[in-house]
Design a protein around this motif. Sequence first.
Motif, PDB file in Angstrom:
ATOM      1  N   ALA A 275       0.850  -1.279  -0.038  1.00 23.76           N
ATOM      2  CA  ALA A 275      -0.026   0.115  -0.080  1.00 23.76           C
ATOM      3  C   ALA A 275       0.871   1.298   0.128  1.00 23.76           C
ATOM      4  CB  ALA A 275      -0.709  -0.024   1.264  1.00 23.76           C
ATOM      5  N   LEU A 278       2.198   1.780  -3.448  1.00 23.29           N
ATOM      6  CA  LEU A 278       1.313   1.952  -4.448  1.00 23.29           C
ATOM      7  C   LEU A 278       1.008   3.501  -4.430  1.00 23.29           C
ATOM      8  CD1 LEU A 278      -1.003  -0.786  -4.408  1.00 23.29           C
ATOM      9  CD2 LEU A 278       0.329  -0.082  -6.434  1.00 23.29           C
ATOM     10  N   THR A 279       0.955   4.021  -2.881  1.00 24.30           N
ATOM     11  CA  THR A 279       0.689   5.460  -2.737  1.00 24.30           C
ATOM     12  C   THR A 279       1.999   6.313  -3.525  1.00 24.30           C
ATOM     13  OG1 THR A 279      -0.404   5.152  -0.602  1.00 24.30           O
ATOM     14  CG2 THR A 279       0.671   7.309  -1.024  1.00 24.30           C
ATOM     15  N   PHE A 296      -3.280  -2.030  -7.807  1.00 21.56           N
ATOM     16  CA  PHE A 296      -4.302  -1.608  -7.281  1.00 21.56           C
ATOM     17  C   PHE A 296      -5.400  -2.115  -6.948  1.00 21.56           C
ATOM     18  CE2 PHE A 296      -7.628   1.842  -7.291  1.00 21.56           C
ATOM     19  CZ  PHE A 296      -7.295   2.854  -6.265  1.00 21.56           C
ATOM     20  N   THR A 338      -3.664   5.157  -0.085  1.00 18.72           N
ATOM     21  CA  THR A 338      -3.688   4.884  -1.433  1.00 18.72           C
ATOM     22  C   THR A 338      -4.835   5.230  -2.226  1.00 18.72           C
ATOM     23  OG1 THR A 338      -2.221   3.046  -1.161  1.00 18.72           O
ATOM     24  CG2 THR A 338      -3.129   2.979  -3.434  1.00 18.72           C
TER      25      THR A 338
END
Length: 346
Positions: A275, A278-279, A296, A338
């Motif tokens: 996470a 991905l952010t 995602f 995210t």
Amino acid sequence: MNVFIRKISVVILLLLLTNCKNKNVNNKVIQEKPVVKKTQTIRPKSKVGANTYDKVIERTTSFADNLNFDLDYIREKGLPDKKFLAEFLGLYLKLDKAAKSDIKKNKIRERLKPFYEKTLKPAFHNMASVDDRLFKKNSMSYMRILWLLQQMKFDTKFYESELKKVQKRMDDHMKIRGEWQRAVFDKYYDYFKIKKPIILREAKRLKGPITTRQPISFYNRSKAYNITHFLFAAFDYGNKKTQTRFTKKDISYLKEILPQIIQKFEQKFNDDIVAELLTCQVLIGDTKTPAFKKSFNRLIRRQNNDGSFGAYERGRQKVGSDVEFRQYMHTTLVALETFVEFEDRK
């Protein structure tokens, strides 16, 4: 002949009696064997599967509102209370960013009010008296809480005055913090307009492994987390859409390496680090690739039915219900981040 038959009968009778006695003894032995308890099956929280952004917000709100978060209990157990409070407030800051009505925002403020009031009491501000171990665990969070409260428009004059009382200890503490930590502390020093110790004067140039362009084999769990915090500091945890820390070549390297690191930790079902990474992709604008979309969508499907993210049921055997704020809360926060930051930029 009759005497012989009688003797045979007596022998047979004695044999039968002996056999019965042995059976009874064997039965007793069997009955006296200890009962072996079966190993308890660890049942993971069930995953939602199909999910949407609105449902993520709804379920996460439910998890946060139902979370038994007791700051006094955490402090009494000797746990880093500032660290957990920062995560708790951070979770609600992202929910506040996602809120689409004043009613929802006001509800969040009411939920946080009792915790804000804790920060108005001198007992909360014990950073001058705690030992070095607890000071290290709480020091960054102590500054972050002040930042979070200001983001949500709480009056922080008292908090600011208490921070000044431990400024010397905080300055000296910078000498033992790593690069990404100094990068984050530097952000807070700037934000609160605090005079910096010498060691922070070059903090804006720090980039960790992003400078040296390390290959995928370099990134274990700890080093993967390090890379995320340099980016969080650069983008002010999502408040800024642009940054000045990284060059175009740095961003090109990040676009190449982040999907590789994500894939590595997806295979280990580590939703927490996935996470955060991905952010980072969201922050640098790398969200159009098939790799990002796949990761995602995978993460959004892995929300638990109770609104949390993560899989820590083994931890429940050790710490009981504390696992909710000790582990599930942080993973839920970074997963929510995210989706909220992606939606904000979409």
